[in-house]
Structure formats: C-alpha cells, structure tokens
Write a protein that holds these residues in place. Sequence first.
Motif, mmCIF file in Angstrom:
data_model
loop_
_atom_site.group_PDB
_atom_site.id
_atom_site.type_symbol
_atom_site.label_atom_id
_atom_site.label_comp_id
_atom_site.label_asym_id
_atom_site.label_seq_id
_atom_site.Cartn_x
_atom_site.Cartn_y
_atom_site.Cartn_z
ATOM 1 N N ILE A 47 0.843 -1.202 0.000
ATOM 2 C CA ILE A 47 0.000 0.000 0.000
ATOM 3 C C ILE A 47 0.875 1.248 0.000
ATOM 4 O O ILE A 47 0.654 2.186 -0.777
ATOM 5 C CB ILE A 47 -0.950 -0.004 1.222
ATOM 6 N N TYR A 48 1.878 1.268 0.863
ATOM 7 C CA TYR A 48 2.825 2.397 0.939
ATOM 8 C C TYR A 48 3.489 2.629 -0.417
ATOM 9 O O TYR A 48 3.561 3.772 -0.898
ATOM 10 C CB TYR A 48 3.869 2.105 2.022
ATOM 11 N N ALA A 49 3.973 1.570 -1.033
ATOM 12 C CA ALA A 49 4.661 1.693 -2.324
ATOM 13 C C ALA A 49 3.717 2.247 -3.395
ATOM 14 O O ALA A 49 4.107 3.116 -4.181
ATOM 15 C CB ALA A 49 5.221 0.340 -2.749
ATOM 16 N N ARG A 50 2.504 1.768 -3.394
ATOM 17 C CA ARG A 50 1.527 2.239 -4.381
ATOM 18 C C ARG A 50 1.183 3.715 -4.122
ATOM 19 O O ARG A 50 1.200 4.534 -5.041
ATOM 20 C CB ARG A 50 0.274 1.376 -4.335
ATOM 21 N N ASN A 51 0.907 4.074 -2.892
ATOM 22 C CA ASN A 51 0.497 5.441 -2.562
ATOM 23 C C ASN A 51 1.617 6.452 -2.744
ATOM 24 O O ASN A 51 1.353 7.626 -3.033
ATOM 25 C CB ASN A 51 -0.030 5.517 -1.136
ATOM 26 N N CYS A 52 2.862 6.017 -2.540
ATOM 27 C CA CYS A 52 4.008 6.940 -2.602
ATOM 28 C C CYS A 52 4.830 6.755 -3.873
ATOM 29 O O CYS A 52 5.896 7.363 -4.006
ATOM 30 C CB CYS A 52 4.893 6.741 -1.372
ATOM 31 N N ASP A 53 4.337 5.937 -4.779
ATOM 32 C CA ASP A 53 5.010 5.685 -6.052
ATOM 33 C C ASP A 53 6.459 5.229 -5.832
ATOM 34 O O ASP A 53 7.403 5.767 -6.403
ATOM 35 C CB ASP A 53 4.960 6.925 -6.947
ATOM 36 N N VAL A 54 6.613 4.244 -4.951
ATOM 37 C CA VAL A 54 7.930 3.701 -4.616
ATOM 38 C C VAL A 54 8.123 2.382 -5.362
ATOM 39 O O VAL A 54 7.240 1.528 -5.353
ATOM 40 C CB VAL A 54 8.053 3.464 -3.089
ATOM 41 N N ARG A 55 9.274 2.265 -5.984
ATOM 42 C CA ARG A 55 9.629 1.006 -6.665
ATOM 43 C C ARG A 55 10.464 0.184 -5.683
ATOM 44 O O ARG A 55 11.589 0.542 -5.356
ATOM 45 C CB ARG A 55 10.417 1.275 -7.934
ATOM 46 N N ARG A 56 9.885 -0.897 -5.202
ATOM 47 C CA ARG A 56 10.555 -1.726 -4.200
ATOM 48 C C ARG A 56 11.449 -2.766 -4.890
ATOM 49 O O ARG A 56 11.141 -3.939 -4.933
ATOM 50 C CB ARG A 56 9.529 -2.409 -3.301
ATOM 51 N N ASP A 57 12.582 -2.311 -5.390
ATOM 52 C CA ASP A 57 13.535 -3.250 -5.971
ATOM 53 C C ASP A 57 14.423 -3.801 -4.854
ATOM 54 O O ASP A 57 14.291 -3.412 -3.689
ATOM 55 C CB ASP A 57 14.357 -2.607 -7.092
#
Length: 111
Positions: free
Chosen positions: A16-26
């Motif tokens: 959810i955090y990654a989606r809301n903050c446009d974070v690419r979790r590589d």
Amino acid sequence: MDLRRIQEKVEAVSRIYARNCDVRRDDDWYFLKMQEETGELLQAWLRLTSRGRHKGDTEAQIRLQLEDELADCLAQVLLIAERFEIDVENATERKWFKYLRENKHAGNADE
C-alpha cells in the motif's frame, strides 16, 4: 499472532505504501530502507538519552518515537525476509537458539 502472519501483514502494508508513494521496491530499496529506519531508531535513542535535540517533545513522546522506529526496523527485516524468501523463524532457530541447546543453564547474559 505468529511471525509468519505478521510478516504477511507487513508486506500488505508495504505494498500500500509503495503504491500510494510511487515507490519502486527493488532489491536495493529493501536494504536502503533498512538503513534509513535504523538511522531513525538511532536518532530517537539519541533524543531519549539527551544526546539529541528534543524539539519540544516530552520524554514520553520521544519514547513512543523510539518504539515506533523499532517497529519500523522489525517490519523492514520482515520485508527483507519476505522478498528473499527467508524463513526468519528457522534462521533464528539455527543462528540464535542453538546456544540455548548448547548451554542449558544460560540464564541472564548480565549475570
């Protein structure tokens, strides 16, 4: 709640955090984020032990910040485990709890 269930919930929140903050979790993100969180934990510790600015916060507020940052660190460890398919319970059993089997009279380390 068991550790596996906590790990699953932490992963769901991180998505959810990654989606809301446009974070690419590589792969790098997981370890860099861990470093960020440990830095924030240290900052809270320094503030709690009067080696950092209180910024108008009470000791109780800073204590809560320390707890929150420790929770962030734990969550990040669990996220790394999830990402790299590491069974944290088995790894902890192998790495840490072997000493309990080897030293049946372990007691308190400070004793």
